[in-house]
Design an enzyme around this catalytic site. Structure first.
Site, PDB file in Angstrom:
ATOM      1  N   GLU A  99      25.832  -6.593  10.294  1.00 22.51           N
ATOM      2  CA  GLU A  99      25.645  -5.142  10.376  1.00 22.51           C
ATOM      3  C   GLU A  99      25.984  -4.428   9.076  1.00 22.51           C
ATOM      4  O   GLU A  99      26.118  -3.209   9.049  1.00 22.51           O
ATOM      5  CB  GLU A  99      26.491  -4.597  11.527  1.00 22.51           C
ATOM      6  CG  GLU A  99      26.128  -5.162  12.885  1.00 22.51           C
ATOM      7  CD  GLU A  99      24.837  -4.592  13.454  1.00 22.51           C
ATOM      8  OE1 GLU A  99      24.666  -3.362  13.431  1.00 22.51           O
ATOM      9  OE2 GLU A  99      23.989  -5.379  13.920  1.00 22.51           O
ATOM     10  N   HIS A 129      30.917  -0.528  15.825  1.00 19.13           N
ATOM     11  CA  HIS A 129      31.146  -1.003  14.466  1.00 19.13           C
ATOM     12  C   HIS A 129      32.600  -0.736  14.084  1.00 19.13           C
ATOM     13  O   HIS A 129      33.234   0.187  14.596  1.00 19.13           O
ATOM     14  CB  HIS A 129      30.243  -0.278  13.452  1.00 19.13           C
ATOM     15  CG  HIS A 129      28.804  -0.660  13.525  1.00 19.13           C
ATOM     16  ND1 HIS A 129      27.782   0.262  13.416  1.00 19.13           N
ATOM     17  CD2 HIS A 129      28.207  -1.860  13.681  1.00 19.13           C
ATOM     18  CE1 HIS A 129      26.622  -0.359  13.513  1.00 19.13           C
ATOM     19  NE2 HIS A 129      26.848  -1.642  13.679  1.00 19.13           N
ATOM     20  N   CYS A 147      28.710   6.668   8.257  1.00 13.35           N
ATOM     21  CA  CYS A 147      27.480   5.924   8.548  1.00 13.35           C
ATOM     22  C   CYS A 147      26.374   6.274   7.568  1.00 13.35           C
ATOM     23  O   CYS A 147      25.500   5.459   7.273  1.00 13.35           O
ATOM     24  CB  CYS A 147      26.989   6.230   9.966  1.00 13.35           C
ATOM     25  SG  CYS A 147      27.897   5.383  11.272  1.00 13.35           S
TER      26      CYS A 147
END
Length: 444
Positions: free
Chosen positions: A174, A250, A368
């Protein structure tokens, strides 16, 4: 020579929408089917990026993906003209159409993992695009991501690009959302903290039971090998499976670091004390571990406000500041905590709030939206200069958004063939603004 940590923010794409595609992401699921505002989303992201540039930070932008992704839809068996492919997908498999219209590439913390030249044995900045195999709508990103990164960091004297990892669950990767580099100075060798959700090849390993653990230990170890990192430069730490099952999909939803600061929730990790001792033993600088207790901020409040999906930046005067979403201001417990934090004598002295609600409602906050790249002055000079934020680029990109983006986009609008034309026209013009060349399949 001076060294800096540059932030490259993802530009929000023209098809920004709320289709609720990300199982395990509470915000994404809870706002599914609402109408989005692509124009507002793009402008909110640009405003944050420009504000950081105005603070003296090195700030760049990364182009979005081409959406709708008709090439993926054709691979799935839909045929005919572009409009026919769209119409078939909308009628026969709307979930696949939604996935191929996702604008989630704006969250460039998931674009790649980056290791600076100070850490790698060959003295180059290394990039590995994330394969994002856990989610269909994101698994179609890596090839274009690689094209955009290569067009942005093109000089082979300084930058090394790797292919994304094998597209298998054992190597679920990720990107920087599960990676934090800790150091005393950006130009000195540091410790790269790889946080994983599960050990995929160990059937007896601890893992979450409700939501998927998207990052594997095997993927993190592979990236470290590709980036030519020594054992003394790496720490591999497991995220607490219980917090993954509470919506912490995450690691950057439960901890964030910058230089010698790691800001984290007390429930973030497994084997916390042992792993923090390993970080201390490998660091060449004093570490500040700032723990937020559950009694101060619950996991629920942390997830709703994205307290840990904030950015921690080092200002030109040496002080650190937190770049937080206005959602943190609106949450009483989180706002109270941040007001107290700046008085505690840690390196974090300021909190600056930004409205990025269009991104937040889809499940991603300020952290993000950016990919961090630590570089020297010489390396920064080798970056595609047309991607670096300044007054002229900010004005030009805002004009571009005003020209091409819709004010409202419902999930049903994704079947509109006019959206293909609008998106491709916008992206073709963007590649000319940013001098990227032909990074999209429709341009080739």
């Amino acid at each position: 020579m001076k060294h800096f940590e540059a932030n490259f923010d993802g530009l929000v794409g023209p098809t920004h929408n709320y289709a609720g595609l990300s199982f395990g992401n509470v915000a994404s699921y809870s706002n599914a089917a609402q109408a989005s505002n692509p124009k507002a989303a793009a402008k909110q992201g640009l405003q944050k990026a420009k504000a950081l540039a105005d603070l003296g930070m090195v700030q760049g932008v990364l182009a979005p993906q081409e959406r709708p992704d008709l090439y993926s839809l054709r691979r799935m068996g839909f045929a005919g003209s572009d409009a026919e492919v769209l119409a078939q997908a909308a009628k026969q498999a709307p979930a696949l159409l939604n996935a191929c219209c996702s604008a989630s590439s704006m969250w460039t913390a998931n674009a790649a993992t980056v290791s600076p030249s100070a850490d790698s044995r060959d003295g180059k900045v290394h990039f590995t695009p994330a394969n994002l195999v856990d989610k269909l709508h994101r698994s179609i990103e890596p090839i274009t991501t690689a094209n955009i990164l290569k067009a942005t960091f093109k000089d082979e004297r300084f930058f090394k690009h790797h292919q994304h990892l094998p597209e298998h669950a054992s190597f679920g990767d990720e990107g920087a959302a599960n990676h934090t580099r800790l150091c005393g100075d950006y130009g000195h060798a540091g410790v790269e903290l790889f946080v994983y959700g599960q050990e995929a090849t160990n059937p007896n390993a601890v893992k979450p039971t409700k939501y998927p653990a998207r990052q594997t230990l095997e993927a993190s170890q592979a990236v470290a090998r590709l980036h030519q990192l020594d054992d003394e430069s790496c720490v591999f730490m497991q995220q607490n499976p219980d917090v993954i099952d509470q919506g912490v999909f995450h690691n950057d939803v439960i901890s964030v670091g910058n230089q010698n600061v790691l800001f984290y929730h007390e429930q973030a990790f497994l084997n916390t004390d042992a792993k923090f001792a390993e970080i201390r033993s490998k660091m060449n600088a004093e570490m500040h571990f700032i723990k937020v207790a559950t009694e101060q901020v619950s996991i629920n409040d942390a997830v709703k406000s994205y307290l840990f999906n904030t950015q921690i930046i080092t200002l030109p005067n040496g002080e650190m500041a937190i770049i937080a979403p206005t959602n943190c201001q609106e949450n009483p417990a989180v706002h109270a905590y941040l007001n107290e934090l700046v008085t505690l004598g840690t390196p974090i002295k300021q909190v600056k709030y930004f409205d990025v609600k269009q991104s937040m409602q889809n499940g991603g906050g300020p952290a993000c939206l950016r990919l961090r790249v630590a570089m020297s002055e010489l390396e920064i000079s080798a970056v595609n200069q047309h991607t670096l934020m300044n007054d002229a680029l900010f004005n030009r990109l805002n004009t571009w958004v005003d020209k091409h983006y819709r004010d409202s986009l419902a999930v049903a609008d994704l079947a509109d063939p006019q959206l293909i034309i609008e998106s491709r026209t916008a992206l073709d013009e963007l590649t000319q603004i940013l001098k990227l060349g032909s990074v999209y399949q429709f341009q080739k």
